[in-house]
Design an enzyme around this catalytic site. Structure first.
Site, PDB file in Angstrom:
ATOM      1  N   ASP A  98      42.886  44.996  58.629  1.00  8.40           N
ATOM      2  CA  ASP A  98      43.832  45.988  58.162  1.00  8.40           C
ATOM      3  C   ASP A  98      43.236  46.617  57.163  1.00  8.40           C
ATOM      4  OD1 ASP A  98      44.340  43.875  56.103  1.00  8.40           O
ATOM      5  OD2 ASP A  98      46.713  44.276  57.055  1.00  8.40           O
ATOM      6  N   GLU A 120      43.120  41.125  65.628  1.00  9.06           N
ATOM      7  CA  GLU A 120      44.475  40.797  64.910  1.00  9.06           C
ATOM      8  C   GLU A 120      45.223  41.600  64.428  1.00  9.06           C
ATOM      9  OE1 GLU A 120      44.235  39.160  60.202  1.00  9.06           O
ATOM     10  OE2 GLU A 120      45.368  40.794  59.978  1.00  9.06           O
ATOM     11  N   GLU A 132      47.876  48.509  54.395  1.00  5.50           N
ATOM     12  CA  GLU A 132      47.626  47.923  54.914  1.00  5.50           C
ATOM     13  C   GLU A 132      48.445  48.335  56.426  1.00  5.50           C
ATOM     14  OE1 GLU A 132      48.091  47.129  52.362  1.00  5.50           O
ATOM     15  OE2 GLU A 132      46.404  45.811  51.534  1.00  5.50           O
ATOM     16  N   HIS A 207      47.488  40.285  44.434  1.00  5.41           N
ATOM     17  CA  HIS A 207      46.915  41.385  44.129  1.00  5.41           C
ATOM     18  C   HIS A 207      47.447  42.636  44.435  1.00  5.41           C
ATOM     19  CE1 HIS A 207      45.752  40.271  48.465  1.00  5.41           C
ATOM     20  NE2 HIS A 207      45.415  41.605  48.114  1.00  5.41           N
ATOM     21  N   ARG A 215      54.589  47.654  36.274  1.00  2.68           N
ATOM     22  CA  ARG A 215      54.119  46.551  35.512  1.00  2.68           C
ATOM     23  C   ARG A 215      56.107  45.382  35.253  1.00  2.68           C
ATOM     24  NH1 ARG A 215      53.504  47.501  29.789  1.00  2.68           N
ATOM     25  NH2 ARG A 215      52.428  49.495  29.775  1.00  2.68           N
ATOM     26  N   HIS A 239      41.826  38.382  41.020  1.00  2.01           N
ATOM     27  CA  HIS A 239      40.622  40.129  41.812  1.00  2.01           C
ATOM     28  C   HIS A 239      40.650  40.570  41.115  1.00  2.01           C
ATOM     29  CE1 HIS A 239      41.732  42.807  44.646  1.00  2.01           C
ATOM     30  NE2 HIS A 239      41.242  42.541  45.433  1.00  2.01           N
TER      31      HIS A 239
HETATM   32  C1  UD1 Z   1      41.200  45.562  49.993  1.00  3.42           C
HETATM   33  C2  UD1 Z   1      42.547  46.518  50.611  1.00  3.42           C
HETATM   34  C3  UD1 Z   1      42.909  45.007  50.896  1.00  3.42           C
HETATM   35  C4  UD1 Z   1      42.846  43.700  50.923  1.00  3.42           C
HETATM   36  C5  UD1 Z   1      42.298  43.114  49.888  1.00  3.42           C
HETATM   37  C6  UD1 Z   1      41.976  41.833  49.712  1.00  3.42           C
HETATM   38  C7  UD1 Z   1      42.642  47.957  51.612  1.00  3.42           C
HETATM   39  C8  UD1 Z   1      43.809  49.591  51.582  1.00  3.42           C
HETATM   40  N1  UD1 Z   1      43.040  46.649  50.320  1.00  3.42           N
HETATM   41  O1  UD1 Z   1      42.657  45.971  48.856  1.00  3.42           O
HETATM   42  O2  UD1 Z   1      44.355  44.912  52.451  1.00  3.42           O
HETATM   43  O3  UD1 Z   1      44.035  42.148  51.244  1.00  3.42           O
HETATM   44  O4  UD1 Z   1      42.044  44.004  49.599  1.00  3.42           O
HETATM   45  O5  UD1 Z   1      40.811  42.150  48.600  1.00  3.42           O
HETATM   46  O6  UD1 Z   1      41.631  48.347  51.974  1.00  3.42           O
HETATM   47  N2  UD1 Z   1      36.628  45.554  42.493  1.00  3.42           N
HETATM   48  C9  UD1 Z   1      36.247  45.196  42.515  1.00  3.42           C
HETATM   49  N3  UD1 Z   1      34.909  44.769  43.325  1.00  3.42           N
HETATM   50  C10 UD1 Z   1      35.202  44.723  44.230  1.00  3.42           C
HETATM   51  C11 UD1 Z   1      36.087  44.979  45.002  1.00  3.42           C
HETATM   52  C12 UD1 Z   1      36.957  45.327  44.461  1.00  3.42           C
HETATM   53  O7  UD1 Z   1      35.911  45.334  40.946  1.00  3.42           O
HETATM   54  O8  UD1 Z   1      34.277  44.104  44.912  1.00  3.42           O
HETATM   55  C13 UD1 Z   1      37.717  46.179  42.312  1.00  3.42           C
HETATM   56  C14 UD1 Z   1      37.871  47.701  42.255  1.00  3.42           C
HETATM   57  O9  UD1 Z   1      38.295  48.072  40.778  1.00  3.42           O
HETATM   58  C15 UD1 Z   1      38.825  48.621  42.615  1.00  3.42           C
HETATM   59  C16 UD1 Z   1      39.902  47.564  42.588  1.00  3.42           C
HETATM   60  O10 UD1 Z   1      39.432  46.432  42.541  1.00  3.42           O
HETATM   61  O11 UD1 Z   1      39.230  49.314  42.421  1.00  3.42           O
HETATM   62  C17 UD1 Z   1      40.399  47.406  43.962  1.00  3.42           C
HETATM   63  O12 UD1 Z   1      39.721  46.745  45.258  1.00  3.42           O
HETATM   64  P1  UD1 Z   1      39.222  48.281  46.736  1.00  3.42           P
HETATM   65  O13 UD1 Z   1      39.126  47.529  47.673  1.00  3.42           O
HETATM   66  O14 UD1 Z   1      40.255  49.303  46.709  1.00  3.42           O
HETATM   67  O15 UD1 Z   1      41.352  47.830  47.296  1.00  3.42           O
HETATM   68  P2  UD1 Z   1      42.019  45.908  47.129  1.00  3.42           P
HETATM   69  O16 UD1 Z   1      43.123  45.953  46.555  1.00  3.42           O
HETATM   70  O17 UD1 Z   1      40.460  45.122  47.096  1.00  3.42           O
END
Ligand code: UD1
Length: 366
Positions: A98, A120, A132, A207, A215, A239
């Site tokens: 998702d 899924e 999601e 996460h 906050r 995360h």
């Molecule tokens: C994404 C998925 C979520 C899943 C999660 C698992 C969507 C909408 N969300 O959320 O469903 O549960 O992945 O991890 O698709 N970042 C890094 N390195 C990385 C990836 C991300 O530093 O390799 C940081 C970035 O600052 C980014 C933030 O994490 O802005 C969030 O990443 P993002 O892919 O936008 O969403 P997740 O919270 O990881």
């Protein structure tokens, strides 16, 4: 022979695609699988480690989209995915879960008349503030084939007017990866390196934007963790999103002073499996971990107000506790005191053979 593009993008996709690609590779006269990585997740610990641990072949195509707002990320995936599909002309595109990569690639396919299958499918939290949930609803409306992990998912899809012939109940693909790797995970040194004894520690993951980007909510959860950590160590692989907000909210010091709350970098698949499979208790806001703990009979407290995986509550070890400090602490205490043990059963078709069932349906549907 069916040419299938298997899409991965973010961490929870890798363990869903790995068993499907492995099963396809075992049948080279029937399937030509390609792996396409959108690059939604890109850190070594969020992506590369999973390819190694899960024996997932290196991606044939890497789109390298990286992070961004939902619109920017989704649009970038669509823009970069379209020319690949046009060039490859696959018989099927397979999307899982998702995440933004799931809906982005499904949408590209349906507009091009390329067949897309969703693994899924049908899970619903009924909480449309979750990104999601939007991805799930939309992907299921447009995909040609919907592979469901549990019967509640079939019911959800039928209630949304989806024709039954598009739906196949195949079981839970995550459990294929879990069973395939349980033995290998025993070789992980993570517990000895951290000085942990089986069943004498808890594992935490956190996460969801609704928890870690707010906050007050994060503060309430943290208060609960401090209380629970007075009874047993809590191991917390952090995360990147959560790492960022801990710094933004200036709660680093508070967390550092909770000595039994042990923050570590995100773990690979095998190390994490090794860790939670012998935990006394898991606290999480992840979707997949609710399922994995049910499959292994490990008590799980879900730090959310709802779940798209109700079968883990009805049949498994999952308890939805929300984010109220007292509720989290009292449910954790019930488990630690031995009063919170649930009678559990394995949900139907969470048996490690979901990938084979998916392949059979793909062959028949062509
Ligand atoms: C994404 C998925 C979520 C899943 C999660 C698992 C969507 C909408 N969300 O959320 O469903 O549960 O992945 O991890 O698709 N970042 C890094 N390195 C990385 C990836 C991300 O530093 O390799 C940081 C970035 O600052 C980014 C933030 O994490 O802005 C969030 O990443 P993002 O892919 O936008 O969403 P997740 O919270 O990881």
């Amino acid at each position: 022979m069916l040419k299938v593009i298997n899409v991965v993008g973010a961490r929870p996709n890798f363990m869903k695609v790995a068993p499907i690609v492995a099963a396809m590779k075992k049948r080279p006269t029937d399937f030509l699988p390609l792996v396409l990585h959108t690059g939604q997740h890109y850190d070594a610990s969020m992506s590369d480690a999973f390819f190694t641990d899960l024996d997932l072949p290196e991606p044939d195509v890497y789109l390298g989209v990286g992070s961004g707002s939902h619109a920017v990320q989704t649009a970038a995936i669509m823009e970069r995915f379209e020319p690949v599909v046009l060039k490859e002309q696959p018989d099927w595109v397979l999307v899982v879960g998702d995440v933004n990569s799931t809906i982005a690639c499904a949408l590209v396919c349906v507009k091009l008349g390329i067949k897309v299958a969703h693994v899924e499918a049908g899970l619903r939290s009924r909480d449309r503030t979750m990104p999601e949930e939007i991805n799930r609803l939309l992907t299921d409306q447009i995909a040609d084939l919907l592979f469901t992990p549990s019967v509640d998912a079939d019911r959800n899809l039928l209630a949304e007017g989806i024709p039954p012939e598009r739906i196949s109940f195949v079981g839970n693909i995550m459990i294929d990866s879990l069973f395939r790797n349980l033995q290998r995970a025993c070789e992980s040194n993570i517990k000895s390196e951290m000085g942990l004894t089986d069943r004498q520690y808890a594992v935490l993951t956190l996460h969801r934007p609704s928890n870690v980007d707010n906050r007050e909510t994060f503060g309430r959860i943290l208060s609960a963790l401090e209380a629970i950590a007075s009874r047993l160590p809590i191991v917390f692989p952090v995360h990147p999103r959560t790492r960022k907000t801990i710094a933004q909210f200036g709660i680093d010091e508070r967390i550092a002073s909770a000595t039994n709350l042990r923050l570590i970098e995100p773990l690979g698949y095998l190390d994490f499996l090794s860790l939670y499979s012998t935990a006394r208790l898991v606290l999480t806001d992840s979707g997949g971990i609710q399922e994995e703990t049910t499959a292994l009979g490990i008590p799980c407290l879900t730090l959310r107000e709802n779940t798209e995986r109700p079968i883990t509550v009805e049949m498994g070890t999952n308890i939805i506790v929300g984010t109220d400090t007292d509720k989290i602490v009292s449910e954790a205490a019930a488990i630690l005191d031995g009063a919170g043990a649930k009678q559990t059963r394995q949900p139907p078709l969470w048996d490690g053979h979901t990938a084979d069932r998916i392949l059979e349906v793909l062959l028949k549907s062509h």
